[in-house]
Write a protein that holds these residues in place. Structure first.
Motif, PDB file in Angstrom:
ATOM      1  N   ALA A 196     -17.141 -53.211 -27.163  1.00 28.98           N
ATOM      2  CA  ALA A 196     -18.023 -52.044 -27.272  1.00 28.98           C
ATOM      3  C   ALA A 196     -17.921 -51.407 -28.660  1.00 28.98           C
ATOM      4  O   ALA A 196     -18.934 -51.030 -29.268  1.00 28.98           O
ATOM      5  CB  ALA A 196     -17.682 -51.029 -26.189  1.00 28.98           C
ATOM      6  N   LEU A 234     -13.138 -62.878 -20.827  1.00 28.36           N
ATOM      7  CA  LEU A 234     -13.400 -61.823 -19.846  1.00 28.36           C
ATOM      8  C   LEU A 234     -14.064 -62.355 -18.584  1.00 28.36           C
ATOM      9  O   LEU A 234     -13.748 -61.911 -17.472  1.00 28.36           O
ATOM     10  CB  LEU A 234     -14.288 -60.738 -20.464  1.00 28.36           C
ATOM     11  N   LEU A 266     -11.541 -60.519 -15.965  1.00 32.65           N
ATOM     12  CA  LEU A 266     -12.262 -59.630 -15.045  1.00 32.65           C
ATOM     13  C   LEU A 266     -12.794 -60.332 -13.806  1.00 32.65           C
ATOM     14  O   LEU A 266     -12.862 -59.730 -12.735  1.00 32.65           O
ATOM     15  CB  LEU A 266     -13.428 -58.951 -15.783  1.00 32.65           C
ATOM     16  N   ILE A 310     -15.766 -62.805 -24.796  1.00 30.87           N
ATOM     17  CA  ILE A 310     -16.619 -62.797 -23.597  1.00 30.87           C
ATOM     18  C   ILE A 310     -16.198 -63.890 -22.625  1.00 30.87           C
ATOM     19  O   ILE A 310     -16.138 -63.678 -21.405  1.00 30.87           O
ATOM     20  CB  ILE A 310     -18.104 -62.959 -24.005  1.00 30.87           C
ATOM     21  N   LEU A 327     -13.114 -55.189 -23.111  1.00 33.62           N
ATOM     22  CA  LEU A 327     -14.432 -54.556 -23.081  1.00 33.62           C
ATOM     23  C   LEU A 327     -14.530 -53.435 -24.109  1.00 33.62           C
ATOM     24  O   LEU A 327     -15.566 -53.275 -24.775  1.00 33.62           O
ATOM     25  CB  LEU A 327     -14.707 -53.999 -21.677  1.00 33.62           C
ATOM     26  N   GLY A 349      -8.729 -56.809 -19.417  1.00 32.22           N
ATOM     27  CA  GLY A 349     -10.175 -56.668 -19.288  1.00 32.22           C
ATOM     28  C   GLY A 349     -10.687 -55.365 -19.869  1.00 32.22           C
ATOM     29  O   GLY A 349     -11.698 -55.334 -20.581  1.00 32.22           O
TER      30      GLY A 349
END
Length: 606
Positions: free
Chosen positions: A577, A551, A559, A548, A573, A569
């Motif tokens: 997920a 990112l 990101l 995180i 993600l 990115g």
């Protein structure tokens, strides 16, 4: 004497851990049974399932899990100081990494040698199987795409290591054929093979061999990537006893004997000093114990959580669950050998990581050439000057040449304390790094074949269940990525660099997910789970936090940074997920799972 105390104290700690905590796990928790028929015997096929002695499997397992991970990770992490790196390696390997590897091996052996990804569908929830296998495929693709580049660069930095690494292949085939003849004693061919390999290292710069090494060192990175992936295909589809087992076995002999030389050299340097005459230098730790706050290295990310992602192999690595459940579980001829291979190999790797730390924070201080603008000045840096020359900033320490070079130079100094020539010491350490990387590459390709076959079966794509098709698919995907330039100004063949920043956090998340499988397996059998549950939560939370931050935090965020990297990115993600989905599936299944055994394997699944 601090360096010597750390080395010997760590060795004693690992021996005590093996004979106490490891033995408790083996007897009280996993209840290893020498009379239980292992998968290698039950499903013996002469190709993947091959009953093998624990010494040979240990060699395969250790060299496969180690790779360059316990070298480059600790060699970079000491930039935050030697104490945090040492503590994470010691306690991480004993309480987390070895439990993870041992548990993955046992669970796989109790499930006919399936990988943890395949097992997750019955242990956790049906959907977890495809999700888990998808993460495994991504992680192994990154390994295959990058390790050709790693090996090519090591060969360029240390040309004398090329022939000694290549000669291992025909030697391994001969050993494999010898080993396959029942009743043959392996001692004599092992000693001969070890002698030949050391001779090729010693003669690395001699006449024809030197010219051969120099010629191959000029090969482009792309050429090496293609050659190594083609070799990996052959190694993956051949019966395991022909090449993979014996190559890893003889590698382990050379690597463990080289570690012994490093340890003996360290002892001599600590007791008698380094050098000769009145100029003998004492062996001392040249790095600060911890570098945080005002003393933090420029450009370095936060020590927490990134230390725990930077040092993966050596403390805990998700990749290890693949080796445990992918290849080693199909080879052990007795379940009683699982502690030696699963728990013992991880402790051995932890000790390797300790020696890497000491090489970088103490061995470097014995003397390295001063380099300014890529040129040697003729001066020799010692002590803190040598350490800060390599670890002055995150950028200076972060590249592969810097990380590998810090270990090779520091460990080379230890070996020189034995009175051996500097060229031999450096060449031996170059072979050490390249051999570890090569064994990981061919093992990773075989593991990716298993994962691809299992994924093909899970999604109903039968063509991918064929071992040749699965292997070709795996190396083509990795090869396409590897063939690309790794960024502006990077050569073709360095494309693995595009995804490599993902590997640290993804690899550690994989360890957390493997712990979930082990945790559920134990929970369904009413076994104590606290010592697995705590590491599982730790290894799910920390890598996710690191991902995180990568990112979204800071100017370099993939990101939201000043120069976004949407490729990283998107993959980052997607990985988060998939992890979140598996965790949700696990949370939903947890209350209903206690004491309820998973469905048995059907004949088609085994």
């Amino acid at each position: 004497m601090t360096t010597l105390f750390i080395a010997l104290g760590s060795l004693v700690l690992y021996l005590v851990a093996y004979h106490t905590y490891g033995k408790w796990l083996a007897r009280r928790i996993f209840k290893l049974d020498p009379d239980r028929i292992p998968p290698s015997v039950e499903l013996e096929d002469g190709n993947d399932y091959v009953p093998t002695s624990k010494g040979v499997v240990f060699g395969h397992h250790f060299t496969s899990i180690a790779g360059t991970g316990p070298i480059v990770g600790p060699a970079l992490a000491v930039i935050w100081g030697w104490v945090p790196a040492l503590l994470w390696v010691l306690f991480g390997s004993i309480l987390i990494g070895a439990v993870h590897d041992f548990g993955s091996l046992v669970v796989s052996m109790r499930n006919k040698g399936q990988t943890v990804g395949d097992i997750s569908g019955r242990i956790l929830a049906p959907r977890a199987r495809i999700l888990f296998l998808s993460i495994l495929f991504l992680a192994l693709t990154i390994v295959l795409a990058i390790f050709g580049l790693v090996i090519a660069n090591v060969f360029k930095f240390y040309p004398a290591s090329i022939f000694p690494c290549l000669i291992q292949i025909p030697i391994a085939v001969v050993i494999g054929l010898w080993l396959h003849r029942k009743g043959m004693n392996l001692t004599l061919p092992s000693l001969v093979a070890l002698g030949v390999m050391y001779l090729t290292v010693y003669l690395g710069d001699w006449g024809p061999l030197g010219a051969f090494n120099a010629a191959l060192a000029e090969w482009s990175v792309l050429t090496w990537c293609v050659v190594l992936l083609l070799y990996s295909y052959v190694a993956s589809v051949l019966p395991v006893w022909v090449l993979l087992q014996p190559r890893d076995y003889i590698n382990s002999l050379q690597l463990l004997s080289a570690l012994a030389l490093v340890i003996i050299g360290l002892v001599i340097a600590a007791l008698f000093g380094f050098g000769s005459g009145a100029e003998k230098q004492a062996l001392e730790i040249a790095a600060e114990p911890i570098r945080i706050g005002e003393n933090a290295p420029p450009g370095a990310p936060l020590m927490f959580p990134f230390l725990f992602v930077t040092i993966a192999c050596g403390a805990i690595s998700g990749f290890h669950c693949l080796v445990s459940s992918g290849t080693s579980s199909k080879q052990l001829k007795s379940e009683a050998d699982a502690q030696f291979v699963g728990y013992g190999s991880m402790l051995t790797e932890g000790f390797l990581a300790v020696l890497v730390i000491l090489a970088c924070v103490a061995g470097l201080g014995l003397g390295i050439p001063e380099i300014i603008d890529g040129e040697k000045t003729g001066a020799i840096l010692t002590g803190a000057d040598a350490y800060h020359a390599r670890y002055g900033s995150w950028q200076a320490a972060g590249g592969l040449p810097a990380k590998v070079g810090a270990f090779v130079d520091g460990a080379g100094n230890f070996i020189q304390a034995l009175g051996l020539p500097a060229k031999f010491a450096i060449a031996l350490m170059g072979v050490f790094v390249a051999s570890f990387a090569a064994t990981t590459l061919d093992s990773a390709c075989r593991l990716q074949r298993y994962v691809t076959q299992e994924l093909g079966a899970a999604i109903g794509l039968k063509v991918l269940t064929n071992k040749h098709v699965a292997t070709i698919f795996a190396i083509v995907v990795a090869g396409v990525i590897a063939a690309l330039p790794g960024g502006p100004g990077k050569p073709y063949g360095s494309g693995g660099l595009l995804l490599w920043p993902l590997f640290g956090a993804t690899n550690q998340l994989l360890g957390g997910l493997a712990f979930l499988v082990i945790l559920f397996w134990m929970w369904r059998r009413n076994l104590p789970v606290w010592f697995v549950a705590i590491p599982a939560l730790f290894m799910l939370f920390l890598p996710a936090t690191a991902m995180i931050l990568q990112l979204f935090a800071g100017d370099g965020a993939w990101l939201t940074g000043t120069q976004p990297n949407y490729l990283l990115g998107a993959f980052g993600l997607a990985t988060l997920a998939l992890e979140a989905w598996i965790v949700v599936e696990a949370a939903a299944a947890w209350p209903k799972a206690k004491g309820v055994l998973e469905p048995e394997l059907t004949r088609s699944e085994s």
